[in-house]
Write a protein that holds these residues in place. Structure first.
Motif, PDB file in Angstrom:
ATOM      1  N   LYS A   1       0.789  -1.327  -0.262  1.00 11.66           N
ATOM      2  CA  LYS A   1      -0.006   0.056   0.335  1.00 11.66           C
ATOM      3  C   LYS A   1       0.836   1.304   0.124  1.00 11.66           C
ATOM      4  O   LYS A   1       2.091   1.195   0.276  1.00 11.66           O
ATOM      5  N   PRO A   2       0.541   2.346  -0.253  1.00 11.81           N
ATOM      6  CA  PRO A   2       1.306   3.581  -0.370  1.00 11.81           C
ATOM      7  C   PRO A   2       1.719   3.963   0.844  1.00 11.81           C
ATOM      8  O   PRO A   2       2.851   4.436   1.074  1.00 11.81           O
ATOM      9  N   GLU A   3       0.960   3.528   2.082  1.00 13.69           N
ATOM     10  CA  GLU A   3       1.399   4.144   3.506  1.00 13.69           C
ATOM     11  C   GLU A   3       2.371   3.049   3.828  1.00 13.69           C
ATOM     12  O   GLU A   3       3.087   3.074   4.965  1.00 13.69           O
ATOM     13  N   ASP A   4       2.864   1.940   2.943  1.00 15.86           N
ATOM     14  CA  ASP A   4       4.007   1.188   3.438  1.00 15.86           C
ATOM     15  C   ASP A   4       5.402   1.641   2.951  1.00 15.86           C
ATOM     16  O   ASP A   4       6.460   1.300   3.149  1.00 15.86           O
ATOM     17  N   THR A   5       5.280   2.962   2.196  1.00 13.85           N
ATOM     18  CA  THR A   5       6.393   3.749   1.644  1.00 13.85           C
ATOM     19  C   THR A   5       7.335   4.324   3.015  1.00 13.85           C
ATOM     20  O   THR A   5       6.622   4.856   3.895  1.00 13.85           O
ATOM     21  N   ALA A   6       8.433   3.852   2.996  1.00 12.54           N
ATOM     22  CA  ALA A   6       9.375   4.181   4.018  1.00 12.54           C
ATOM     23  C   ALA A   6      10.733   3.685   3.742  1.00 12.54           C
ATOM     24  O   ALA A   6      10.846   2.986   2.652  1.00 12.54           O
ATOM     25  N   VAL A   7      11.484   4.082   4.687  1.00 19.06           N
ATOM     26  CA  VAL A   7      13.068   3.498   4.567  1.00 19.06           C
ATOM     27  C   VAL A   7      12.761   2.345   5.645  1.00 19.06           C
ATOM     28  O   VAL A   7      12.665   2.578   6.781  1.00 19.06           O
ATOM     29  N   TYR A   8      13.304   1.171   5.016  1.00 21.63           N
ATOM     30  CA  TYR A   8      13.242  -0.086   5.966  1.00 21.63           C
ATOM     31  C   TYR A   8      14.600  -0.196   6.441  1.00 21.63           C
ATOM     32  O   TYR A   8      15.465  -0.458   5.612  1.00 21.63           O
ATOM     33  N   TYR A   9      14.700  -0.785   7.744  1.00 19.99           N
ATOM     34  CA  TYR A   9      15.831  -1.059   8.370  1.00 19.99           C
ATOM     35  C   TYR A   9      15.871  -2.567   8.773  1.00 19.99           C
ATOM     36  O   TYR A   9      14.912  -2.864   9.449  1.00 19.99           O
ATOM     37  N   CYS A  10      17.134  -3.183   8.666  1.00 22.85           N
ATOM     38  CA  CYS A  10      16.950  -4.458   9.365  1.00 22.85           C
ATOM     39  C   CYS A  10      18.021  -4.116  10.827  1.00 22.85           C
ATOM     40  O   CYS A  10      18.805  -3.204  10.617  1.00 22.85           O
ATOM     41  N   ALA A  11      17.780  -4.924  11.689  1.00 24.70           N
ATOM     42  CA  ALA A  11      18.495  -4.781  12.820  1.00 24.70           C
ATOM     43  C   ALA A  11      18.542  -6.016  13.673  1.00 24.70           C
ATOM     44  O   ALA A  11      17.793  -7.063  13.576  1.00 24.70           O
ATOM     45  N   ARG A  12      19.813  -6.166  14.369  1.00 29.43           N
ATOM     46  CA  ARG A  12      19.984  -7.008  15.280  1.00 29.43           C
ATOM     47  C   ARG A  12      19.484  -7.052  16.733  1.00 29.43           C
ATOM     48  O   ARG A  12      20.068  -5.901  17.105  1.00 29.43           O
ATOM     49  N   SER A  13      18.770  -7.956  17.422  1.00 28.32           N
ATOM     50  CA  SER A  13      18.566  -7.701  18.667  1.00 28.32           C
ATOM     51  C   SER A  13      19.567  -7.970  19.713  1.00 28.32           C
ATOM     52  O   SER A  13      20.681  -8.828  19.157  1.00 28.32           O
ATOM     53  N   ARG A  14      19.460  -7.702  20.837  1.00 29.02           N
ATOM     54  CA  ARG A  14      20.357  -8.023  22.008  1.00 29.02           C
ATOM     55  C   ARG A  14      20.262  -9.347  22.502  1.00 29.02           C
ATOM     56  O   ARG A  14      21.219  -9.900  23.221  1.00 29.02           O
ATOM     57  N   ASP A  15      19.290  -9.865  22.084  1.00 26.14           N
ATOM     58  CA  ASP A  15      18.804 -11.202  22.668  1.00 26.14           C
ATOM     59  C   ASP A  15      18.164 -12.299  21.763  1.00 26.14           C
ATOM     60  O   ASP A  15      17.956 -11.826  20.686  1.00 26.14           O
ATOM     61  N   TYR A  16      17.861 -13.313  22.365  1.00 29.65           N
ATOM     62  CA  TYR A  16      17.296 -14.459  21.215  1.00 29.65           C
ATOM     63  C   TYR A  16      16.028 -14.183  20.713  1.00 29.65           C
ATOM     64  O   TYR A  16      15.834 -14.386  19.614  1.00 29.65           O
ATOM     65  N   TYR A  17      15.263 -13.569  21.382  1.00 32.84           N
ATOM     66  CA  TYR A  17      13.504 -13.447  20.878  1.00 32.84           C
ATOM     67  C   TYR A  17      13.472 -12.162  20.422  1.00 32.84           C
ATOM     68  O   TYR A  17      12.731 -11.867  19.801  1.00 32.84           O
ATOM     69  N   GLY A  18      14.131 -11.094  21.226  1.00 29.84           N
ATOM     70  CA  GLY A  18      13.909  -9.774  20.612  1.00 29.84           C
ATOM     71  C   GLY A  18      12.818  -9.070  21.294  1.00 29.84           C
ATOM     72  O   GLY A  18      11.808  -9.894  22.026  1.00 29.84           O
TER      73      GLY A  18
END
Length: 124
Positions: free
Chosen positions: A87-104
């Motif tokens: 959808k147009p509202e999905d427009t964004a900069v997308y970031y991946c990230a690593r959590s500090r733990d197993y489940y996040g």
């Protein structure tokens, strides 16, 4: 030091699909949850999805549930976000990230490594 590099973004028409990838460096990929966040100008970074270290647990924001799927390939040290019915509202900069733990968690402050971000633009 962990490096995360996103790829796969771009311009897509509403209703279309895109798959984002995030390549991670390091040998401990499966020990940590990974997540996707997104951000638009003037707004705070928003949780999109997370996945546990080995991939058995996933979680999604209400706004993307049923349309997005998060997955990971531990052999390739790569995280994915498959996005459908965009959808147009999905427009964004997308970031991946690593959590500090197993489940996040859903909170950005619990993630300690971030990619540079990749633009996804959905045209109406």
């Amino acid at each position: 030091q962990v490096q995360l590099v996103e790829s796969g973004g771009g311009l897509v028409q509403a209703g279309g699909s895109v798959r984002l990838s995030c390549a991670a460096s390091g040998r401990t990929f499966s020990r940590y949850a990974m997540g996707w966040f997104r951000q638009t100008p003037g707004k705070a970074r928003e949780f999109v999805s997370r996945i546990s270290g080995s991939g058995e647990f996933t979680d999604y924001a209400n706004s993307v549930t049923g349309r997005f799927t998060i997955s990971r390939d531990t052999a390739k040290n790569t995280l994915y976000l498959q996005m459908h019915s965009l959808k147009p509202e999905d427009t964004a900069v997308y970031y991946c990230a690593r959590s500090r733990d197993y489940y996040g968690t859903k909170y950005a402050q619990n993630f300690d490594y971030w990619g540079q971000g990749i633009q996804v633009t959905v045209s109406s």
